[in-house]
Design a protein around this motif. Structure first.
Motif: not given
Length: 277
Positions: A115-118, A110-113, A105-108, A82-85
């Motif tokens: 959610l956090n407006s990253a 995108l989800r985190i991005d 995994q890459l969909q997650h 999920a690209a945390q690093c």
């Protein structure tokens, strides 16, 4: 068993080549990405750079170099999940690219991005043995338990990473410590007795009723890993074996405070591409 439930795969040790390993692990991570992120997402965070279940954080470890030196650097994360690093790298001013074999995994990521407006950075679905980048595209590369434990030909991956790194570029990757393969994958006392030969390189395979692999892990001894690094065109700078910290009370599969206080669970290889073309 409900009709829609699949039978449990059979665990065995047998040969598994490049194509079978890649296909099996792509499917496994696509099927299990949701459960993985639910189970480990809190520990990993949304934008931390954690190298291993022991909890070694790049903030303290600086295996890629001091955080202030990451600004403006092109960094490839292999097996990003999920690209945390990569998200942490972006916060330091680096220009990360997060690559993973698993679309789910890459969909997650995108989800985190969202959610956090990253701020977005490239997400690439590809096999680590065939990196879709031009030669000398990156200053640094990293992989926290990504790709290397699951591939049948690690030298192929290392040579690909070397190809896309600029001369002098650093590649840091973490894998299950080779010693762990001699012990059962259990966090409790039953996981403290040797049950297999450390020198048996036969892959661990989970297969379905037709004998098709659905998950594969490949064992390499410490010596094998060092020889792979050299054969891949790198110089080994350091081999880090994180100790289990007192603050970490969680279990992660076969990793636990009990076992972590007695035997190493992770090996981190710090490598540099030579200056030659």
């Amino acid at each position: 068993m409900q009709e829609h439930e699949l039978p449990e795969p059979e665990a065995t040790r047998r040969d598994s080549g490049v194509t079978e390993s890649s296909r099996a692990n792509r499917g496994w991570w696509d099927r299990n990405a949701d459960e993985y992120q639910v189970e480990h997402g809190t520990f990993l965070g949304d934008d931390r750079f954690v190298w291993c279940p022991e909890g070694l954080d790049e903030v303290e470890a600086e295996l890629l170099g001091p955080a202030e030196d990451l600004k403006g650097r092109d960094v490839l994360e292999i097996g990003a999940g999920a690209a945390q690093c990569s998200r942490w790298l972006a916060a330091q001013g680096a220009r990360p690219v997060a690559l993973d074999l698993s679309y789910r995994q890459l969909q997650h990521a995108l989800r985190i991005d969202e959610l956090n407006s990253a701020a977005p950075f490239p997400l690439v679905q590809a096999d680590a043995g065939a990196l879709p980048f031009a030669d000398a595209s990156f200053d640094l590369a990293c992989s926290a338990y990504g790709a290397l434990p699951f591939v049948a030909d690690p030298v192929l991956v290392l040579r690909e990473v070397r190809r896309v790194l600029r001369p002098g570029g650093r590649f840091v990757f973490s894998v299950t410590h080779p010693l762990r393969w001699a012990f059962p994958d259990e966090p409790g006392p039953e996981g403290l007795s040797v049950s297999a030969s450390y020198f048996d390189r036969t892959p661990y395979v989970e297969q379905d009723e037709q004998g098709r692999a659905v998950y594969v892990e490949h064992h390499r001894t410490v010596g094998d890993r060092v020889r792979d690094v050299v054969a891949g065109g790198f110089r080994l700078v350091d081999l880090v074996e994180p100790e289990w910290p007192e603050w970490n009370t969680q279990e992660w599969g076969g990793w636990s405070p009990l076992r972590g206080g007695l035997i190493p669970g992770t090996a981190i290889f710090v490598c540099e591409r030579d200056e030659r073309g």
